[in-house]
Motif scaffolding. Structure first.
Motif, PDB file in Angstrom:
ATOM      1  N   GLU A  98     -11.295   9.927 -15.915  1.00  0.00           N
ATOM      2  CA  GLU A  98     -12.088  10.004 -14.689  1.00  0.00           C
ATOM      3  C   GLU A  98     -13.251   9.033 -14.817  1.00  0.00           C
ATOM      4  O   GLU A  98     -13.945   9.012 -15.833  1.00  0.00           O
ATOM      5  N   LEU A 100     -16.829   7.397 -13.421  1.00  0.00           N
ATOM      6  CA  LEU A 100     -18.020   7.644 -12.608  1.00  0.00           C
ATOM      7  C   LEU A 100     -18.576   6.305 -12.120  1.00  0.00           C
ATOM      8  O   LEU A 100     -18.779   5.384 -12.912  1.00  0.00           O
ATOM      9  N   PHE A 128     -19.895   8.550  -7.266  1.00  0.00           N
ATOM     10  CA  PHE A 128     -18.622   9.212  -7.019  1.00  0.00           C
ATOM     11  C   PHE A 128     -17.755   9.078  -8.264  1.00  0.00           C
ATOM     12  O   PHE A 128     -17.965   8.174  -9.093  1.00  0.00           O
ATOM     13  N   CYS A 130     -13.688   8.926  -9.662  1.00  0.00           N
ATOM     14  CA  CYS A 130     -12.320   8.694  -9.209  1.00  0.00           C
ATOM     15  C   CYS A 130     -11.373   8.603 -10.401  1.00  0.00           C
ATOM     16  O   CYS A 130     -11.806   8.371 -11.534  1.00  0.00           O
ATOM     17  N   ASP A 185     -25.714  18.170  -0.251  1.00  0.00           N
ATOM     18  CA  ASP A 185     -24.475  18.705  -0.841  1.00  0.00           C
ATOM     19  C   ASP A 185     -23.384  18.852   0.212  1.00  0.00           C
ATOM     20  O   ASP A 185     -22.227  18.457  -0.010  1.00  0.00           O
ATOM     21  N   ARG A 189     -19.890  16.723   0.378  1.00  0.00           N
ATOM     22  CA  ARG A 189     -18.562  17.369   0.328  1.00  0.00           C
ATOM     23  C   ARG A 189     -17.676  16.876   1.473  1.00  0.00           C
ATOM     24  O   ARG A 189     -16.474  16.629   1.282  1.00  0.00           O
ATOM     25  N   ARG A 192     -16.555  13.323   0.697  1.00  0.00           N
ATOM     26  CA  ARG A 192     -15.543  13.303  -0.375  1.00  0.00           C
ATOM     27  C   ARG A 192     -14.155  13.645   0.172  1.00  0.00           C
ATOM     28  O   ARG A 192     -13.151  13.005  -0.189  1.00  0.00           O
ATOM     29  N   GLU A 193     -14.077  14.645   1.043  1.00  0.00           N
ATOM     30  CA  GLU A 193     -12.786  15.027   1.607  1.00  0.00           C
ATOM     31  C   GLU A 193     -12.151  13.873   2.384  1.00  0.00           C
ATOM     32  O   GLU A 193     -10.957  13.595   2.236  1.00  0.00           O
ATOM     33  N   ASP A 196     -11.204  10.978  -0.078  1.00  0.00           N
ATOM     34  CA  ASP A 196     -10.030  11.320  -0.884  1.00  0.00           C
ATOM     35  C   ASP A 196      -8.751  11.179  -0.061  1.00  0.00           C
ATOM     36  O   ASP A 196      -7.742  10.664  -0.552  1.00  0.00           O
ATOM     37  N   GLU A 207     -12.589  12.535  -7.011  1.00  0.00           N
ATOM     38  CA  GLU A 207     -12.824  13.869  -7.581  1.00  0.00           C
ATOM     39  C   GLU A 207     -14.162  14.462  -7.137  1.00  0.00           C
ATOM     40  O   GLU A 207     -14.253  15.655  -6.871  1.00  0.00           O
ATOM     41  N   ARG A 208     -15.187  13.635  -7.075  1.00  0.00           N
ATOM     42  CA  ARG A 208     -16.522  14.107  -6.682  1.00  0.00           C
ATOM     43  C   ARG A 208     -17.230  13.004  -5.906  1.00  0.00           C
ATOM     44  O   ARG A 208     -16.963  11.823  -6.104  1.00  0.00           O
ATOM     45  N   ALA A 210     -21.405  12.446  -4.676  1.00  0.00           N
ATOM     46  CA  ALA A 210     -22.760  13.014  -4.642  1.00  0.00           C
ATOM     47  C   ALA A 210     -23.730  12.032  -4.010  1.00  0.00           C
ATOM     48  O   ALA A 210     -23.630  10.815  -4.212  1.00  0.00           O
TER      49      ALA A 210
END
Length: 327
Positions: A98, A100, A128, A130, A185, A189, A192-193, A196, A207-208, A210
């Motif tokens: 992963e 960063l 983020f 990936c 936050d 989120r 990110r959705e 992705d 994966e994340r 922020a």
């Protein structure tokens, strides 16, 4: 045969492995007899023949290709090395870690805001994470035409989508335009959705995501500090007068730039919003006190707060803000 065995042998290996590289393709012309495949930690090796996946090898170690690899390939199980010929194949090495990545908007994003026809220019920064999620899609969409794929390639794709996604999710989750960090936050989120879903089309999973900070124009930040100070004092009328006076003075100066004027407009909008909130709260207190006092203030003493605008009277006979007669 022993004389020529070492001469024709080669090593299939990702020697210059980098954490910022998503995949790297070994594409020498031939894999020779006696060659070895070396897989390091954090790597998977995919054998490709005529553009199709023949086998995926995930365990780190050193393997004799003829005896330990070829028997497990889909259509090459019976391949035999000749004296002068080898296996014409490619090996795609995948970084399984992963990764960063830091991100930031290239230019301010204009976010719709009440009272600002052009929108509020905001910059955002964060990170983020990936990783490769689907080998088949990655090979079909990217690896088929590229020898390598880096984090910068992923970052470039994501950055191209960020402006629209920030506008979308700030509009949905940014309940306080002047304090977006409170909802960072939820905004992250949502982004990110969407990211992705888009990046999965090329086999990359997000994966994340922020958001570490939102940056406002300097003029707006200064106005926020003034508004915070005035809210502690509680004199709403004076705050409005000072804000309007500064705007008028800057307008007469003749040296204000377009960005300065935009900043003043945004500052005024923010000040008016905060002033309205304070006025509402203070009016509520004034109404409660007015209800507790006799009508007309028959006792002759001035009320503590103006029943018309809620400004503190300090014992005056007339309201210092709106001029309402108090006694």
């Amino acid at each position: 045969m022993g004389l020529f065995g070492g001469q024709f042998a080669n090593v299939v290996e990702w020697q210059e492995f980098r954490d910022d590289m998503i995949f790297w393709k070994w594409s020498n012309k031939e894999i020779k007899k006696g060659s070895r495949l070396i897989i390091h930690p954090g790597q998977d090796a995919i054998f490709l023949y005529n553009g199709k996946v023949e086998g995926i090898f995930r365990d780190e170690g050193s393997y004799d290709i003829e005896s330990a690899i070829i028997p497990f390939l889909s259509t090459l199980k019976g391949f035999k090395f000749g004296f002068n010929s080898g296996l014409r194949a490619e090996v795609l090495f995948i970084n399984t870690k992963e990764i960063l990545v830091k991100w930031g908007t290239k230019s301010p994003v204009l976010i719709p805001a009440p009272g600002l026809p052009g929108g509020m220019p905001i910059r955002a920064f964060g990170t983020f994470a990936c990783k490769v999620a689907d080998y088949d899609r990655l090979i079909e969409k990217v690896a088929g035409i590229k020898l390598q794929f880096t984090v910068e390639d992923v970052k470039e794709r994501i950055t191209s989508m960020l402006d629209q996604l920030l506008m979308k999710w700030i509009a949905k989750e940014g309940k306080d335009m002047f304090n977006l960090q409170v909802n960072a936050d939820a905004i992250g989120r949502g982004i990110r959705e969407d990211l992705d879903m888009e990046m999965q089309k090329i086999g990359i999973g997000i994966e994340r995501f922020a958001i570490s900070s939102f940056n406002y124009p300097e003029q707006v930040q200064k106005m926020a500090e003034k508004a915070a100070a005035q809210s502690m004092i509680g004199d709403v009328g004076r705050f409005q007068q000072v804000a309007m006076g500064e705007a008028m003075a800057n307008g007469r100066g003749g040296s204000s730039t377009a960005s300065d004027m935009a900043g003043m407009a945004m500052g005024m909008a923010m000040g008016q919003q905060m002033a309205a909130q304070m006025t509402q709260a203070m009016n509520g207190g004034a109404q409660q006190q007015a209800a507790a006092q006799p009508a007309g203030n028959a006792g002759g003493a001035a009320p503590n707060f103006c029943p018309n605008c809620g400004t503190k009277t300090n014992g005056a006979n007339f309201c210092p803000n709106c001029g309402q007669k108090l006694v």
